[in-house]
Design a protein around this motif. Structure first.
Motif, PDB file in Angstrom:
ATOM      1  N   VAL A 206       1.782   3.719 -33.877  1.00 38.54           N
ATOM      2  CA  VAL A 206       1.652   3.631 -35.168  1.00 38.54           C
ATOM      3  C   VAL A 206       0.456   4.080 -35.482  1.00 38.54           C
ATOM      4  O   VAL A 206      -0.056   4.743 -36.497  1.00 38.54           O
ATOM      5  CB  VAL A 206       1.788   2.159 -35.530  1.00 38.54           C
ATOM      6  CG1 VAL A 206       1.306   1.664 -37.043  1.00 38.54           C
ATOM      7  CG2 VAL A 206       3.297   1.529 -35.515  1.00 38.54           C
ATOM      8  N   ILE A 207      -0.968   3.535 -34.761  1.00 34.34           N
ATOM      9  CA  ILE A 207      -2.128   3.867 -35.196  1.00 34.34           C
ATOM     10  C   ILE A 207      -2.255   5.387 -34.946  1.00 34.34           C
ATOM     11  O   ILE A 207      -3.139   5.890 -35.743  1.00 34.34           O
ATOM     12  CB  ILE A 207      -3.174   3.107 -34.058  1.00 34.34           C
ATOM     13  CG1 ILE A 207      -3.103   1.510 -34.615  1.00 34.34           C
ATOM     14  CG2 ILE A 207      -4.505   3.735 -34.398  1.00 34.34           C
ATOM     15  CD1 ILE A 207      -3.831   0.723 -33.721  1.00 34.34           C
ATOM     16  N   ASN A 208      -2.022   6.091 -33.912  1.00 35.87           N
ATOM     17  CA  ASN A 208      -2.235   7.571 -33.780  1.00 35.87           C
ATOM     18  C   ASN A 208      -1.516   8.330 -34.992  1.00 35.87           C
ATOM     19  O   ASN A 208      -2.013   9.336 -35.344  1.00 35.87           O
ATOM     20  CB  ASN A 208      -1.703   7.900 -32.504  1.00 35.87           C
ATOM     21  CG  ASN A 208      -2.348   7.333 -31.105  1.00 35.87           C
ATOM     22  OD1 ASN A 208      -3.808   6.998 -31.369  1.00 35.87           O
ATOM     23  ND2 ASN A 208      -1.809   6.985 -30.054  1.00 35.87           N
ATOM     24  N   ARG A 209      -0.358   7.887 -35.231  1.00 38.93           N
ATOM     25  CA  ARG A 209       0.354   8.531 -36.378  1.00 38.93           C
ATOM     26  C   ARG A 209      -0.508   8.257 -37.405  1.00 38.93           C
ATOM     27  O   ARG A 209      -0.477   9.261 -38.177  1.00 38.93           O
ATOM     28  CB  ARG A 209       1.735   7.876 -36.512  1.00 38.93           C
ATOM     29  CG  ARG A 209       2.552   8.667 -37.572  1.00 38.93           C
ATOM     30  CD  ARG A 209       4.111   8.096 -37.785  1.00 38.93           C
ATOM     31  NE  ARG A 209       4.161   6.724 -37.945  1.00 38.93           N
ATOM     32  CZ  ARG A 209       4.605   5.858 -37.326  1.00 38.93           C
ATOM     33  NH1 ARG A 209       5.036   5.946 -36.237  1.00 38.93           N
ATOM     34  NH2 ARG A 209       4.478   4.628 -37.717  1.00 38.93           N
ATOM     35  N   SER A 210      -1.050   7.318 -37.902  1.00 40.88           N
ATOM     36  CA  SER A 210      -1.476   6.909 -39.290  1.00 40.88           C
ATOM     37  C   SER A 210      -2.765   7.655 -39.071  1.00 40.88           C
ATOM     38  O   SER A 210      -3.443   8.293 -39.962  1.00 40.88           O
ATOM     39  CB  SER A 210      -2.122   5.338 -39.317  1.00 40.88           C
ATOM     40  OG  SER A 210      -0.849   4.714 -39.462  1.00 40.88           O
ATOM     41  N   ALA A 211      -3.520   7.775 -37.934  1.00 41.74           N
ATOM     42  CA  ALA A 211      -4.630   8.536 -38.047  1.00 41.74           C
ATOM     43  C   ALA A 211      -4.711  10.025 -38.198  1.00 41.74           C
ATOM     44  O   ALA A 211      -5.745  10.736 -38.340  1.00 41.74           O
ATOM     45  CB  ALA A 211      -5.379   8.432 -36.782  1.00 41.74           C
ATOM     46  N   ARG A 212      -3.331  10.663 -37.838  1.00 37.10           N
ATOM     47  CA  ARG A 212      -3.283  11.983 -38.176  1.00 37.10           C
ATOM     48  C   ARG A 212      -2.991  12.327 -39.492  1.00 37.10           C
ATOM     49  O   ARG A 212      -2.685  13.557 -40.206  1.00 37.10           O
ATOM     50  CB  ARG A 212      -1.985  12.688 -37.298  1.00 37.10           C
ATOM     51  CG  ARG A 212      -2.517  12.657 -35.901  1.00 37.10           C
ATOM     52  CD  ARG A 212      -1.647  13.368 -34.810  1.00 37.10           C
ATOM     53  NE  ARG A 212      -0.083  12.707 -35.077  1.00 37.10           N
ATOM     54  CZ  ARG A 212       0.127  11.862 -34.027  1.00 37.10           C
ATOM     55  NH1 ARG A 212      -0.610  11.539 -33.251  1.00 37.10           N
ATOM     56  NH2 ARG A 212       1.345  11.306 -34.062  1.00 37.10           N
TER      57      ARG A 212
END
Length: 213
Positions: A206-212
């Motif tokens: 979730v965090i990696n997707r949001s950061a992109r």
């Protein structure tokens, strides 16, 4: 323009950015006697509403959004001035995607308001990021040493992403909502270690997707 406003402009939703571009195009058309743009007064009304909604959603001041309208007009001029550019093709490329919005603006306030993207509360926090901030916070409190520090860092990152692009009152309300969501989630959590670990793995996604974004 303050740097926080410059950064927040990047957080404008694509659908709202499209509306900003169309207003810039409509004003360019009227200034250059090109095509059949909506009446000037109707464009001004639509511009004011789009600026108001964009400002409410991002915290960017109206004056900065109005500057964006003008910037898109300047972009058309720059493209037309490019050696070898086909003026009619450049104009058509900018006008084409705006045809339906131009029609609504021409019809008047009711049609224009119905055509615009619904306003979004700028204080709304992504529930997945809020849940992940809580999950990492709980795990950090139960861990020790370097592991605790790493988990606390992940919790801070989830909070930062959840609050990204929110300014002023919207940020204050979002911080309050995030804290309440974390507290509620923490109070309800009583899961085994395996389930908690699986949740933390999902939170990394979730965090990696949001950061992109």
């Amino acid at each position: 323009m303050p740097i926080e406003e410059v950064l927040a402009i990047g957080g404008i939703r694509p659908v709202r950015l499209h509306e900003v571009q169309c207003i810039g195009t409509a004003r360019w058309m009227r200034a250059n006697n090109s095509g059949a743009p909506p009446p000037a007064a109707h464009i001004d009304t639509a511009a004011a509403e789009i600026a108001r909604r964009t400002s409410a959603e991002t915290g960017v001041r109206n004056i900065a959004i109005r500057a964006m309208f003008a910037a898109y007009g300047g972009e058309i001029d720059a493209r037309i001035a490019t050696p070898g550019a086909d003026r009619d093709a450049v104009i058509a490329e900018h006008v084409g995607p705006c045809t339906s919005l131009f029609a609504a603006i021409t019809q008047g306030d009711a049609a224009m308001l119905a055509a615009l993207a619904p306003a979004r509360d700028p204080a709304v926090v992504d529930p997945q990021l809020a849940a992940c901030a809580a999950a990492y916070g709980i795990a950090a409190r139960e861990a020790t040493g370097d592991e605790a520090a790493a988990l606390a860092g992940d919790a801070d990152r989830a909070r930062s992403l959840a609050l990204d692009g929110k300014l002023g009152d919207a940020r204050t309300r979002a911080e309050r909502a995030l804290a309440e969501a974390e507290a509620e989630d923490a109070a309800q959590q009583s899961v085994d270690a395996e389930t908690r670990m699986a949740r933390l793995v999902q939170c990394q996604i979730v965090i990696n997707r949001s950061a992109r974004k």
